[in-house]
Design a protein around this motif. Structure first.
Motif, short mmCIF file in Angstrom:
data_model
loop_
_atom_site.label_atom_id
_atom_site.label_comp_id
_atom_site.label_asym_id
_atom_site.label_seq_id
_atom_site.Cartn_x
_atom_site.Cartn_y
_atom_site.Cartn_z
N PHE A 484 -6.70 -11.78 -12.03
CA PHE A 484 -6.24 -10.73 -11.12
C PHE A 484 -6.71 -9.36 -11.54
CE2 PHE A 484 -2.89 -11.59 -14.22
CZ PHE A 484 -2.52 -10.33 -14.68
N GLY A 485 -6.66 -8.44 -10.60
CA GLY A 485 -7.03 -7.06 -10.85
C GLY A 485 -6.59 -6.21 -9.69
N THR A 486 -6.83 -4.90 -9.81
CA THR A 486 -6.48 -3.97 -8.73
C THR A 486 -7.36 -2.74 -8.81
OG1 THR A 486 -4.70 -2.68 -7.70
CG2 THR A 486 -4.74 -2.73 -10.09
N VAL A 560 8.40 11.40 -8.70
CA VAL A 560 7.62 11.64 -7.49
C VAL A 560 7.72 10.37 -6.65
CG1 VAL A 560 5.31 12.02 -6.52
CG2 VAL A 560 6.03 13.26 -8.58
N VAL A 561 8.26 10.50 -5.45
CA VAL A 561 8.46 9.34 -4.59
C VAL A 561 7.23 9.18 -3.70
CG1 VAL A 561 9.88 8.27 -2.83
CG2 VAL A 561 10.95 9.62 -4.65
N ALA A 562 6.57 8.03 -3.83
CA ALA A 562 5.41 7.71 -3.00
C ALA A 562 5.86 6.85 -1.83
CB ALA A 562 4.37 6.96 -3.83
N ALA A 563 5.07 6.87 -0.79
CA ALA A 563 5.41 6.09 0.41
C ALA A 563 5.46 4.61 0.07
CB ALA A 563 4.39 6.34 1.51
N SER A 564 6.30 3.89 0.78
CA SER A 564 6.38 2.44 0.60
C SER A 564 5.02 1.80 0.80
CB SER A 564 7.38 1.86 1.60
OG SER A 564 7.41 0.46 1.52
N GLY A 565 4.66 0.91 -0.13
CA GLY A 565 3.40 0.19 0.01
C GLY A 565 2.16 1.05 -0.13
N SER A 566 2.21 2.07 -0.98
CA SER A 566 1.06 2.97 -1.14
C SER A 566 0.37 2.86 -2.49
CB SER A 566 1.50 4.42 -0.91
OG SER A 566 2.45 4.83 -1.89
N LEU A 567 0.96 2.14 -3.45
CA LEU A 567 0.41 2.08 -4.79
C LEU A 567 -0.09 0.66 -5.10
CD1 LEU A 567 3.24 4.01 -6.72
CD2 LEU A 567 1.17 4.96 -5.67
N SER A 568 -1.34 0.56 -5.45
CA SER A 568 -2.00 -0.67 -5.92
C SER A 568 -2.48 -1.54 -4.77
CB SER A 568 -1.11 -1.50 -6.85
OG SER A 568 -0.33 -2.44 -6.15
N LYS A 569 -3.47 -2.39 -5.08
CA LYS A 569 -3.96 -3.42 -4.16
C LYS A 569 -4.32 -4.65 -5.00
CE LYS A 569 -6.12 -0.47 -0.60
NZ LYS A 569 -6.28 0.81 -1.32
N VAL A 570 -3.32 -5.26 -5.62
CA VAL A 570 -3.57 -6.39 -6.53
C VAL A 570 -4.11 -7.58 -5.75
CG1 VAL A 570 -2.50 -8.06 -8.09
CG2 VAL A 570 -1.80 -5.64 -8.17
N CYS A 571 -5.18 -8.18 -6.30
CA CYS A 571 -5.77 -9.41 -5.79
C CYS A 571 -5.72 -10.46 -6.90
CB CYS A 571 -7.22 -9.19 -5.37
SG CYS A 571 -7.45 -7.98 -4.05
N ALA A 572 -5.35 -11.70 -6.56
CA ALA A 572 -5.18 -12.73 -7.59
C ALA A 572 -5.53 -14.09 -7.03
CB ALA A 572 -3.74 -12.74 -8.10
N THR A 573 -6.11 -14.93 -7.89
CA THR A 573 -6.31 -16.35 -7.59
C THR A 573 -6.02 -17.15 -8.85
OG1 THR A 573 -8.67 -16.41 -8.21
CG2 THR A 573 -8.15 -15.86 -5.91
N GLY A 574 -5.86 -18.45 -8.67
CA GLY A 574 -5.64 -19.34 -9.80
C GLY A 574 -5.35 -20.75 -9.32
N PRO A 575 -5.27 -21.71 -10.24
CA PRO A 575 -4.85 -23.06 -9.89
C PRO A 575 -3.36 -23.08 -9.58
CG PRO A 575 -6.02 -22.98 -12.01
CD PRO A 575 -5.65 -21.59 -11.65
#
Length: 597
Positions: A484-486, A560-575
């Motif tokens: 995984f990463g982002t 500091v309050v950020a908007a909902s769903g505004s931080l990170s874009k994690v992508c992951a795969t695995g067995p």
């Protein structure tokens, strides 16, 4: 309630920061390729369709798990600084830092060579198979992302008046294209096509063709074009002046992507692998070593204890990044001491009930730590808006997007248990003018090196600057588990750490772990110019309970309050546990997508 399902399949899984790349990766699996073929093809498509975040002139760390060899390796696509890149070369130009834009910060482009090494050593398909989709999108077009359109619009005056080749590449008759417009890059398609032609004319052998393409890039027409561009051109950059570059064809000819052993830490039965200290990857491991001594599950997800403990551990790990990390081939990095459990226990005692506002690096092996003074934001140059944009090295439009840094991610897993994950970045359209005839700009990763003496991340010829790029690969009970990463610049190893803690400590599946609210501290100095730090700032998505935020403020955090769903874009795969594969992708930004079959 999940906004997207956790995808499962039997053949393979791909997750990336662009839906076209994920679909391309799955197409390679359908052709009989493996996870490595899928990742390479997806990465070349991302170079085309996310030009505001990466390109062939950029950088990439790639983590691979070879199921046949049962071995994790790191393919290093971070090129070094040129032979002429000495501190004096910058000081003679009146500079106290490497610029965050223009030609002076260019390293040897590492992305192309690293991806082809993965293809040659681990893949099964031929070069034509994996390059054809990227050539197709460059020739026939793709829908321009809103953030890319926004960046082009802001930079359009620069492209028209100063960076004319960028204007020919990104503008339509001098005008910025709209979001969703079909975007083409015929020059890049031609470059990829010429590399493919040189490979085919050299030999019919699969591996030989890949080697021939690498040679054409680093010894042939690509290197020649870059060398000429650097020697004969001078372009506006963040200094407010026009400068040429330091990179030469000889610098490129002397470099090839290397394969290295990863850094590792065991966390609650999971063996976590990261790139070495030429990346920021070991801060993920150091955070885990610190958090191992806390009962995060008992604190409860989203509690003030949970966020405070993770944030304070991050501060200690990132302080060590600032003091100790650098290219281990050119600097004495005490990595074993930094990852030692006794050292972690000693450092863990520094985590108290109040938010720390001081950078506190440790003394691994009894060494004395030193962090160069942070060069705080200076007044921008008078002039057009693009001049202020050039003054900041991040690949986003200042004051128009929430993220502090960005990049891309590709992860793939196949039915044989092969896994690969990478975070490609650099060579984005805001960084540097497009090289004539090639269709892509060079990177500016050199901005992350210090113009000081006697620091592990001090600039030096042939030395890799310490980068922020940081994919993660995890084994459990000796078997592949997650890759995984982002995107996120300096925040990558905080956002992915939150994802991993959600999975391990809070027992969530990968998609649920991706979608939970996230947070990060702004305590460590940024790696991009102009460097700055906000020691007590804790950025949290507004999904966290008000009582949690109030308690964190009571403990001394500046929230500091950020908007909902505004931080990170994690992508992951695995067995998965049933012998198949799984994939997860963040819904944030409505751009990252996963595919499983």
């Amino acid at each position: 309630m999940l906004s997207r399902p956790e995808l499962r399949g039997t053949q393979g899984a791909v997750s990336s920061t662009h839906w076209l790349a994920s679909a391309t990766g799955m197409a390679m699996l359908d052709r009989g390729g493996n996870a490595f073929d899928a990742a390479v093809a997806a990465a070349f498509v991302i170079q085309v369709v996310e030009p505001h975040l990466n390109g062939p002139g950029g950088d990439v760390p790639i983590m691979v798990y070879d199921a046949a060899a049962e071995q994790v390796s790191v393919v290093c696509g971070q090129g070094p600084m040129p032979a002429a890149a000495t501190p004096d070369a910058f000081r003679e130009r009146g500079l106290d830092a490497v610029p965050g834009s223009g030609l002076l910060a260019a390293c040897v482009p590492g992305a192309f060579g690293a991806w082809l090494r993965v293809l040659r050593d681990y893949g099964q398909l031929r070069l034509h198979d994996v390059l054809a989709p990227a050539i197709g999108y460059a020739e026939d077009g793709y829908p321009l992302l809103p953030k890319a359109a926004e960046m082009i619009a802001v930079m359009a005056p620069l492209f028209r008046d100063e960076w004319s080749e960028s204007g020919r590449t990104y503008l339509n008759n001098g005008s910025a294209p709209k979001a969703g417009a079909r975007m083409r890059n015929p020059a890049l398609a031609r470059t990829f096509g010429l590399l493919l032609n040189e490979a085919r004319s050299a030999t019919g052998n699969r591996e030989g063709q890949i080697d021939a393409a690498i040679s054409a890039f680093y010894d042939g027409f690509v290197a020649e074009a870059i060398d000429t561009f650097m020697r004969t051109g001078a372009f506006a950059d963040s200094t407010g002046r026009r400068n040429g570059g330091l990179l030469t064809g000889d610098d490129m000819a002397g470099w090839r992507a290397s394969v290295e052993a990863p850094a590792t830490v065991d966390y609650r039965g999971y063996l976590v692998h990261k790139p070495g200290p030429w990346s920021q990857g070991p801060v993920f491991l150091q955070q885990l070593a610190l958090l191992e001594g806390f009962d995060l599950a008992g604190m409860g997800f989203g509690s003030a204890d949970h966020l405070h403990t993770v944030a304070e551990a991050a501060k200690l790990a990132f302080a060590d990044r600032e003091a100790w990390y650098g290219d281990p081939l050119k600097a004495d990095v005490p990595l074993a001491g930094l990852l030692d459990r006794a050292y972690a226990k000693q450092r863990r005692a520094l985590i108290g009930d109040r938010a720390s506002g001081v950078l506190r690096p440790g003394s691994p092996d009894g060494r004395s730590a030193w962090i160069p003074p942070v060069l705080q934001t200076r007044p921008g140059h008078e002039g057009p808006d693009w001049q202020a944009q050039l003054g900041n090295g991040i690949p986003t439009v200042l004051q128009r997007t929430a993220a502090k840094g960005d990049t891309c991610c590709v992860s793939a897993t196949d039915s044989d248990g092969n896994m690969v994950v990478a975070t490609p970045s650099g060579g984005w359209l805001k960084s540097s003018p497009v090289v004539p005839g090639l269709g892509f700009p060079l990177g500016t990763r050199g901005q992350m090196a210090w113009l000081v003496e006697n620091h592990n991340n001090s600039l030096a010829p042939g030395k890799r600057p310490r980068t922020t790029l940081s994919p993660t690969l995890v084994l459990r009970d000796g078997r592949p588990h997650l890759a995984f990463g982002t995107p996120g610049g300096d925040q990558q190893d905080q956002w992915t750490l939150n994802f991993f803690v959600n999975h391990v400590d809070f027992g969530l599946g990968p998609q649920a772990a991706v979608e939970r609210p996230t947070f990060h501290t702004e305590h460590p100095p940024t790696s991009f110019t102009p460097r700055r730090t906000q020691p007590r700032v804790l950025v949290v998505e507004d999904d966290f309970p008000p009582e949690t935020i109030a308690e964190l403020q009571r403990r001394g955090h500046e929230i500091v309050v950020a908007a909902s769903g505004s931080l990170s874009k994690v992508c992951a795969t695995g067995p998965d546990a049933d012998g198949g594969v799984l994939a997860a992708a963040s819904p944030r930004g409505q751009q990252a997508y996963a595919v499983a079959r």
